[in-house]
Design a protein around this motif. Structure first.
Motif, short mmCIF file in Angstrom:
data_model
loop_
_atom_site.label_atom_id
_atom_site.label_comp_id
_atom_site.label_asym_id
_atom_site.label_seq_id
_atom_site.Cartn_x
_atom_site.Cartn_y
_atom_site.Cartn_z
N PHE A 155 0.83 -1.21 0.00
CA PHE A 155 0.00 0.00 0.00
C PHE A 155 0.87 1.26 0.00
N ILE A 156 1.91 1.25 0.82
CA ILE A 156 2.82 2.40 0.85
C ILE A 156 3.55 2.52 -0.48
N ALA A 157 3.91 1.36 -1.07
CA ALA A 157 4.57 1.37 -2.38
C ALA A 157 3.67 2.00 -3.44
N VAL A 158 2.35 1.77 -3.34
CA VAL A 158 1.40 2.37 -4.29
C VAL A 158 1.46 3.91 -4.20
N ILE A 159 1.48 4.43 -2.97
CA ILE A 159 1.54 5.88 -2.76
C ILE A 159 2.83 6.45 -3.35
N ILE A 160 3.93 5.76 -3.09
CA ILE A 160 5.23 6.21 -3.61
C ILE A 160 5.24 6.17 -5.14
N LYS A 161 4.67 5.13 -5.72
CA LYS A 161 4.64 5.00 -7.18
C LYS A 161 3.80 6.12 -7.81
N LEU A 162 2.73 6.52 -7.13
CA LEU A 162 1.94 7.65 -7.62
C LEU A 162 2.76 8.93 -7.58
N MET A 163 3.58 9.08 -6.53
CA MET A 163 4.47 10.24 -6.45
C MET A 163 5.51 10.20 -7.57
N MET A 164 6.01 8.99 -7.87
CA MET A 164 6.97 8.84 -8.96
C MET A 164 6.34 9.22 -10.30
N LEU A 165 5.08 8.81 -10.48
CA LEU A 165 4.37 9.13 -11.72
C LEU A 165 4.21 10.64 -11.86
N GLY A 166 3.86 11.31 -10.76
CA GLY A 166 3.75 12.76 -10.78
C GLY A 166 5.08 13.42 -11.09
#
Length: 311
Positions: A46-57
């Motif tokens: 779940f935390i990885a999902v949040i980080i990946k969204l930040m990476m996408l941004g």
């Protein structure tokens, strides 16, 4: 560059979707099977999902080289996101390690190994396949964000493999006279997973911290010095000072060249010709390089570290 950014963003979007499925699967199966190790895998995801969204941004931001507000570009956002990922992961690993030790000292944890084995088998295959797929694509793409993002899939694949073998051993133990030992498998896995994930987490965290602290990469420094030594000899420059830094895939290079007062320059175009020659010899290209080259006949306009230049 645009095409590469599109592919980069596509891979990151895929990664977000797949990691979300891993997160949901880990949380649900961890609750049903009463496995803290699987629950950890779900929370981590779940935390990885949040980080990946930040990476996408961040990938979308870095597609625009500069703006009025961020006039030196958005490259520093990459290491900031990676520091966030590494820091959150370290916190989770610390909690998991403490929880595993506490559970071990509290006479273990009874769980359903049948469901756990099916979970571990499925995600061992899917995580490993996706990891190798992304690594293959990124050999040509050479995206820093995708490379570090894929470390999370490497961690998840290794975790699933560890879970699979450990639960399989525990399942066998539960059907023998040593079945009383099976309750210790889950906390032991939790402890092992925490320790196992640490090196991969540090691979993300340490380089990113170095970039934020503006630690000059030694290999880039040496390359620039090697190139400039040749130009110094060829054009008879008096001296030069180079400063380098890396943010993500971008090399920040500043070179101050000291020339004699009577240095023969026909026009500004002649200086631009030398700049172009240096640029080509460096070999990074304008898409991954922020290059500034200045010429002066006064030490006053050299970089501040002129007197401590290591050459």
């Amino acid at each position: 560059m645009v095409n590469k950014k599109i592919i980069e963003q596509k891979l990151l979007k895929q990664s977000v979707g797949m990691m979300f499925l891993v997160a949901v699967g880990g949380t649900v199966v961890g609750t049903i099977s009463n496995s803290r190790a699987i629950t950890l895998d779900g929370v981590f995801s779940f935390i990885a999902v949040i980080i990946k969204l930040m990476m996408l941004g961040t990938s979308k931001l870095t597609q625009n080289e500069t703006s009025k507000r961020f006039q030196f570009g958005y490259w520093h956002f990459e290491p900031l996101v990676l520091i966030a990922e590494g820091s959150f992961t370290l916190i989770i690993l610390g909690y998991a390690l403490f929880s595993g030790i506490l559970s071990l000292l509290s006479h273990g944890n009874q769980m359903d190994f049948n469901i756990a084995i099916l979970y571990a088998l499925f995600f061992t295959i899917s995580d490993s396949v996706y990891y190798f797929y992304v690594r293959y694509v990124n050999k040509k793409l050479k995206s820093n964000l995708v490379r570090y993002d894929n470390i999370s899939w490497s961690i998840d694949a290794k975790s699933s493999i560890s879970l699979l073998f450990s639960f399989a051993i525990a399942w066998v133990l539960s059907r023998t006279e040593w079945r009383y030992l099976s309750v210790y498998v889950d906390p032991i896995i939790l402890i092992v997973m925490s320790i196992q994930m640490l090196p991969s987490t540090l691979k993300i965290l340490i380089p990113s911290v170095k970039q934020i602290l503006m630690v000059a990469p030694q290999n880039l420094h040496n390359h620039v010095q090697h190139v400039m030594d040749k130009f110094m000899a060829y054009y008879s420059f008096k001296d030069y000072v180079s400063s380098v830094q890396v943010y993500g895939n971008t090399q920040i290079i500043e070179i101050n060249i000291l020339v004699d007062r009577d240095f023969n320059v026909g026009s500004v175009a002649d200086l631009d010709k030398i700049r172009n020659e240096i640029d080509r010899e460096l070999g990074y290209g304008h898409l991954t390089e922020w290059l500034t080259i200045t010429f002066t006949s006064s030490e006053k306009w050299m970089a501040k570290d002129y007197l401590v230049n290591d050459r």
